[in-house]
Design an enzyme around this catalytic site. Structure first.
Site, PDB file in Angstrom:
ATOM      1  N   LYS A 242      34.317  48.065  41.003  1.00 13.41           N
ATOM      2  CA  LYS A 242      35.623  47.873  41.547  1.00 13.41           C
ATOM      3  C   LYS A 242      36.466  49.410  41.385  1.00 13.41           C
ATOM      4  O   LYS A 242      36.342  49.777  40.142  1.00 13.41           O
ATOM      5  CB  LYS A 242      36.398  46.818  40.828  1.00 13.41           C
ATOM      6  CG  LYS A 242      37.707  46.430  41.558  1.00 13.41           C
ATOM      7  CD  LYS A 242      38.156  45.180  40.757  1.00 13.41           C
ATOM      8  CE  LYS A 242      39.498  44.831  41.308  1.00 13.41           C
ATOM      9  NZ  LYS A 242      40.108  43.323  40.706  1.00 13.41           N
TER      10      LYS A 242
ATOM     11  N   SER B  69      41.600  39.682  43.937  1.00 16.96           N
ATOM     12  CA  SER B  69      41.645  40.905  44.309  1.00 16.96           C
ATOM     13  C   SER B  69      40.323  41.884  44.319  1.00 16.96           C
ATOM     14  O   SER B  69      40.181  43.102  45.002  1.00 16.96           O
ATOM     15  CB  SER B  69      42.547  41.731  43.435  1.00 16.96           C
ATOM     16  OG  SER B  69      41.969  41.869  41.954  1.00 16.96           O
TER      17      SER B  69
ATOM     18  N   SER C  85      40.764  36.838  40.223  1.00 11.63           N
ATOM     19  CA  SER C  85      40.600  38.040  41.168  1.00 11.63           C
ATOM     20  C   SER C  85      38.940  38.241  41.100  1.00 11.63           C
ATOM     21  O   SER C  85      38.417  38.860  41.898  1.00 11.63           O
ATOM     22  CB  SER C  85      41.120  39.230  40.735  1.00 11.63           C
ATOM     23  OG  SER C  85      42.488  39.243  41.138  1.00 11.63           O
TER      24      SER C  85
END
Lengths: 484, 95
Positions: free
Chosen positions: A76, A151, A175
């Site tokens: 990420k 997210s 997330s």
């Protein structure tokens, strides 16, 4: 090769069935061919990946290497990577190249994993749909008109579409788990303090926790084993040995006590999601689990308390972006105040600004007791609910998200509607507990996730239950049409 | 709690975030909506409840006061918007 899991790939690499270079080349081609439909990567690091793969192949030929040697993963874009852009999906950091690796990056590298690139996300991890990214929204491979959740939406979409077998994510209010549920993959949020936050760009420091995302519980166990452990550079890292998660997978779950919180099956839950989760609970029952209803009475307070704690901590953490030491800087500032105001006004997107303003307001003189202090008290009530529940049960099961993936744009008009996407995941972060989301079926062609919540440091038990469920079912093997 | 345009401008200034004048009404609407939502907490009885700052109630760990960092000034300044002779440049503060 893209169909194989991390466990299978690690085995195939060691057996010499293919090389890491071949594997990396195949996945890079897949990303090039297919990611135009998803936008799951912000940066693809082809050259570095091939260099790492060549080094891995050499180690493998000599019979060396760790459990992940030569296995491709993605990070990420919130984890700092030495020499590779780390944007946090924000204009503020669009040109930022960190001068060091995050501990998570360093550890996965040391375990032999090869990084293919950095995945898209909501800006500064603030969002539940991956629509707040400066690099544009990520699309769900199961229906590209829908969001992948957020997210960690880029990591989830990339893993679901078989562009990469595993990826890192972070989870402040859901997330990792919510996008895992919405894209039909497996994602684990560890106990607060289990995985180092050093080099992981801060959003809400008392809630943030990094964790793995992959297709199976077995793969998540392999990744977590490499990521977890004490780090003196993170002041909230917990000094406690890391168990052998892969070994814990095989225990039968006969006699496991599973609690279903009645508050997680009430109003607002899509009946088709409810049906899939109830079916999954019956599978656990057929494997010998004992299911009972429990109560988590303070559940309705979790989302309101979170939207005080998280923005307050964010407003403080994001004060560092001032246009002086790194990151975006506005053109021709007329004085220092103008430099700060315009740099931050232009560098942050709308959702990030909203949260900074809410946090600034609730922490401002005269409001602290009514908001932040009150929220911290509510936080203890929520943790006490879980403590009482874990006197009666070993794990708590329920839906990960109240609905399946929603349409792009559908929840952008009202921030509170978006916030309620995380109604079942947020309490876990407030309490600091570990939880996993696993795929348990479909509703109108879209994946449904079940969340399992464990007591502190019970990641091994959660992975065990998830793995036993995956031995009896094949939802985790479903491939989005067009990404076979 | 409802926030008006004046309060939005004041908070934005406190946070040092420039908000375009035409965006102020929308911020006012969204922030009011969020505050109204979080105020559901007010109904909870928290009399005598100890605030919880850390999920595991662990104390802050201390480290020995020793130098562990090496000098990497050049690397760190290479990513700064504007530097000169090892200094970070900002607009003039004192005339």
């Amino acid at each position: 090769m893209h169909e194989r899991t991390i466990a299978e790939l690690a085995h195939g690499l060691r057996a010499g069935e293919y090389t890491s270079v071949e594997l990396v080349e195949a996945l890079l081609r897949r990303i090039e061919d297919l990611d135009g439909r998803l936008n799951s990567f912000i940066t693809v690091t082809a050259e570095q990946a091939l260099a790492q793969a060549r080094a891995a192949d050499q180690r493998l030929r000599r019979g060396g290497g760790g459990p992940l040697t030569g296995v491709p993963i993605a990070h990420k874009d919130i984890f700092c990577t030495d020499g590779v852009r780390t944007s946090c999906a924000s204009r503020m950091l669009a040109g930022f190249v960190a001068p060091y690796d995050a501990t998570v990056v360093e550890r996965l590298k040391a375990a032999g994993a090869v990084m293919l690139g950095k995945t898209n996300m909501d800006e500064f991890a603030m969002g539940s749909s991956n629509e707040t990214s400066w690099y544009g929204p990520v699309r769900n491979p199961w229906d590209t008109g829908r969001v992948p959740g957020g997210s960690s939406g880029g990591s989830a979409a990339a893993v679901a579409a078989r562009l990469v077998p595993g990826a890192t994510g972070t989870d402040t209010g859901g997330s990792i788990r919510q996008p895992a549920a919405l894209t039909g993959i497996t994602g684990l949020k560890p106990t607060y303090g289990r995985v180092s936050r050093w080099g992981m760009i801060a959003f809400a420091s008392s809630l943030d926790q990094g964790g793995p995302m992959a297709r199976t519980a077995e793969d998540v166990a392999l990744l977590l084993g490499a990521m977890a452990g004490f780090d003196p550079r993170d002041s909230t890292s917990v000094d406690r040995p890391v168990p052998d998660y892969a070994q814990a997978l095989v225990r039968p779950i006969r006699g496991l006590r599973v609690g279903l919180p009645r508050e997680y099956f009430g109003e607002g839950l899509d009946p088709a999601v409810r049906a899939a989760v109830e079916d999954a609970v019956r599978v656990l029952e057929s494997q010998g689990a004992e299911v009972r209803e429990i109560g988590l009475p303070n559940t309705p307070l979790a989302v309101p308390a979170y939207y005080v704690v998280a923005p307050a901590e964010a407003s403080s953490n994001l004060a560092r972006y001032d246009g002086v030491r790194y990151g975006y800087r506005c053109e021709d500032p007329k004085d220092l105040e103008d430099l700060y105001m315009r740099t931050r006004g232009e560098g942050f997107g709308a959702e990030v600004k909203r949260r900074i303003l809410i946090g600034t307001y609730t922490l401002s003189a005269g409001y602290y007791d009514a908001y932040y202090l009150k929220a911290q008290k509510v936080r203890r009530l929520i943790r006490d609910d879980f403590a009482r529940a874990f006197e009666q049960v070993d794990v708590i099961a329920g839906p990960t998200s109240p609905t399946t993936a929603f349409r792009l744009g559908e929840r952008l008009d009202d921030p509170v509607t978006m916030y309620l996407s995380d109604v079942y995941t947020i309490a876990v972060n407030l309490a600091g507990l570990p939880a996993i989301s696993i795929p348990v079926g479909f509703a109108a062609g879209l994946p449904v996730g079940m969340q399992l919540i464990g007591n502190y440091f019970e990641e091994g038990l959660l992975l065990n239950v998830a793995h036993q469920y995956q031995l009896a079912t094949d939802w985790h093997r479903a491939v989005p049409p067009g990404f076979e | 709690m409802t926030l008006g345009p004046e309060e939005v401008r004041r908070i934005a200034w406190l946070a040092r975030v420039a908000i375009r004048e035409e965006d102020v009404p929308e911020y006012a609407r969204h922030l009011s909506r969020i505050l109204e939502f979080v105020e559901q907490m007010a109904a909870a009885d928290t009399e005598g409840v100890e605030p919880m700052a850390h999920p595991l109630d662990l104390p802050q760990r201390l480290r020995p006061d020793e130098v562990t960092e090496t000098d990497q000034r050049e690397r760190f300044q290479a990513i700064a918007p504007q530097v000169e002779r090892g200094l970070y440049l900002v607009p003039k503060v004192i005339e």
